[in-house]
Design an enzyme around this catalytic site. Structure first.
Site, PDB file in Angstrom:
ATOM      1  CD  GLU A  45      -8.909  -2.692  -0.931  1.00  0.00           C
ATOM      2  OE1 GLU A  45      -9.407  -2.787   0.200  1.00  0.00           O
ATOM      3  OE2 GLU A  45      -8.158  -3.569  -1.395  1.00  0.00           O
ATOM      4  CG  ASP A 100      -1.692  -1.260   1.439  1.00  0.00           C
ATOM      5  OD1 ASP A 100      -2.110  -1.849   0.436  1.00  0.00           O
ATOM      6  OD2 ASP A 100      -1.891  -1.661   2.610  1.00  0.00           O
TER       7      ASP A 100
END
Ligand code: FUB
Length: 416
Positions: A315, A105
Site C-alpha cells: 500500500e 499517511d
C-alpha cells in the site's frame, strides 16, 4: 542554587562555584556562555516534548542546573557543543509535526512556496484491531502547513468531513492533493455504503479547503491510497491500491468479490498483485484511460512474487521524479518497509532498489517525498506519541539523501 550530584566534584559545593570559575581563563568563560545557550535550547526542546510551555520557572531552574553540569564537557572539547547543536536540530525534524491531534499517511506538497501536508486524521474509535483495518475509522481530514521544515506548523482545521460526502460509508483513509488551473484537488479513499473502498475527489480554491466533494466516486476507481503525480509535461497520473484491508485482492477479475481473499492473491509463486496507475483527464477529476498495473521487477528483470513480502507492493504508493528518473515508492505492509523502485517513465516497469525507511513504531508505514528549497524530505508517521497504538499515529519529517548513483540512503527511524 542547588547542588548537582552528577556534576564534577569541584562544582558540587554551590558556595565555591563562582569563586572557582573566576580563576579560569576568559576563553573558558566564553565557552561556558556558549554552552549555557546550548543548554537553554535543549531545555526549550525538552519542554516542547513535555508540553510544559507554561512552566517558565521549571525552565529557569533546569537551565541553571544544566549549565553547571555541562561545564567540564565544554572545557574538554570546543567542538562538542557545535556537534550537539546539530544533533538537537536534526532531532527536532523527527518530532511530531502536531501533538494535539493524531495524524498519519502524510502527503506533502509545495504550493506557493509553502509546504502543505494532507494527512489522515487518526481518532480513537474503539473498534477492535483486525486485518481489515477496521480500527482505522477516521471521519475527517485536517490539513497542516509550514513555511520551513522545523518551522511553526499550522493546523487549518477540518477541510472535509465524511458527513459531507454523499456516497461515503466509513473510514476516510490516506488522501493526496494536487493543484491545476487555480483549483486544489483532494483525493481520498473511503468505503461506500456497501463497504467497498472507492476513491473520491473534492475541490477548493484554497490549498487548505474547505473542499467540496464530487457527488460520486471517480468512475472505475477502487481500493485505497490514491496519490497524484504531475509530470514535467503537465500530465497527471493517479497511482493507488492496497492489499489486505485495502481490498485490492478482491478486484482480480475487474469486479469486486465480497467473498474474496482477506490478504493477497494467495498464489505464492506467481507475480505479486501490483499498485494501479491511470492517466487523469484534463480536469484531473476522472481517469482518461483504463487502469494499468505498476509492475516492479527484481534485479533479474522478473516481477516480484507474492511470497516476496520483504519487497512486494502492499500500500502507500508515492511517485516522484529525480534527475529524469521515476521513483515509485510504497509500503511493504506486513514487513513494514518503505521501499522504492526506479523506472524510465510514469508507467514503469520499475526495478526494485531498496529500502528508504525501516519499520517505525506501529504496524503501518506510509510516507511522501518532496523537494523544498534545494533539499529533499521524507514525510512519514509513527505511533510513538500514543505509546505504540497502531491507529493513533503522528506525522514527522526528516531529510532524505541520494547517493551519486541516484539511489537513496536508507533511513533508520530509531536513529532520528
Ligand atoms: O490510515 C489508514 C491506512 O493505514 C492507510 O490508508 C494505509 O496506507 C495505512 O497507513
Amino acid at each position: 542554587m542547588m547542588a548537582c550530584s552528577s556534576c564534577p566534584k569541584k562544582f558540587r559545593n554551590n558556595n565555591t562555584l563562582f569563586l572557582r570559575l573566576s580563576l579560569l581563563h576568559y576563553s573558558y568563560i566564553y565557552k561556558l556562555i556558549r554552552n549555557l545557550t546550548s543548554t537553554l535550547f535543549k531545555f526549550k526542546t525538552m519542554i516542547y516534548h513535555l508540553n510544559l510551555k507554561n512552566s517558565l520557572s521549571t525552565l529557569a531552574i533546569a537551565c541553571v542546573l544544566g549549565s553547571a553540569c555541562q561545564n567540564k564537557k565544554v572545557a574538554d572539547n570546543e567542538n562538542a557543543a557545535d556537534n550537539k547543536n546539530a544533533a538537537v536540530e536534526q532531532k527536532l525534524t523527527s518530532d511530531p509535526l502536531v501533538t494535539d491531534i493524531y495524524t498519519a499517511d502524510p502527503s506533502a506538497h509545495v504550493f506557493n512556496n509553502r509546504i502543505y501536508i494532507y494527512p489522515s486524521h487518526d481518532i480513537e474509535s474503539n473498534v477492535a484491531m483486525n486485518d481489515d483495518g477496521g480500527h482505522f475509522a477516521m471521519t475527517d481530514y485536517h490539513i497542516l502547513s509550514m513555511d520551513e521544515v522545523g518551522g511553526k506548523v499550522t493546523d487549518h482545521g477540518v477541510a472535509l468531513d465524511i458527513k459531507d460526502i454523499p456516497w461515503a460509508g466509513r473510514q476516510l483513509w490516506a488522501p493526496d492533493a494536487a493543484f491545476k488551473n487555480g483549483t486544489y484537488y483532494l483525493y481520498f479513499p473511503v468505503k461506500d455504503k456497501s463497504d467497498v473502498f472507492r476513491i473520491g475527489v473534492a475541490t477548493s480554491s484554497s490549498p487548505t479547503g474547505p473542499f467540496k466533494p464530487e457527488p460520486q466516486p471517480i468512475a472505475g476507481s477502487f481500493s485505497i491510497d490514491p496519490t497524484v503525480f504531475t509530470d514535467t509535461d503537465g500530465q497527471s497520473y493517479m497511482y493507488f491500491g492496497g492489499i489486505w484491508g485495502g481490498q485490492l485482492q478482491r478486484w482480480q477479475n475487474g469486479k469486486y468479490d465480497a467473498n474474496g481473499s482477506k490478504t493477497d492473491s494467495q498464489k505464492e509463486n506467481e507475480p505479486a498483485l501490483t499498485a494501479k496507475v491511470a492517466r487523469l483527464s484534463a480536469d484531473i477529476k476522472s481517469f482518461a484511460e483504463p487502469v494499468k498495473d505498476v509492475v516492479i521487477l527484481d534485479e533479474a528483470g522478473k516481477p516480484l512474487l507474492t511470497k516476496d513480502h520483504d519487497r512486494r507492493f502492499f500500500e502507500a504508493a508515492w511517485m516522484h521524479k529525480y534527475n529524469g528518473k521515476y521513483y515509485f515508492s510504497y509500503s511493504t505492509g506486513d514487513t513494514h518497509f518503505i521501499s522504492y523502485a526506479i523506472g524510465d517513465n510514469p508507467y514503469g516497469p520499475f526495478t526494485y532498489q531498496g529500502v528508504i525507511l525501516k519499520p517505525v513504531v506501529g504496524w503501518t508505514n506510509h510516507h511522501s517525498i518532496i523537494e523544498f528549497k534545494g533539499k529533499w524530505y521524507l514525510f512519514y508517521h509513527d505511533s510513538k506519541l500514543s505509546g505504540g497504538q497502531t491507529h493513533l499515529r503522528s506525522v514527522k519529517v526528516t531529510e532524505l539523501s541520494y547517493r551519486p548513483d541516484g539511489t537513496i540512503e536508507t533511513i533508520d527511524p530509531e536513529k532520528l
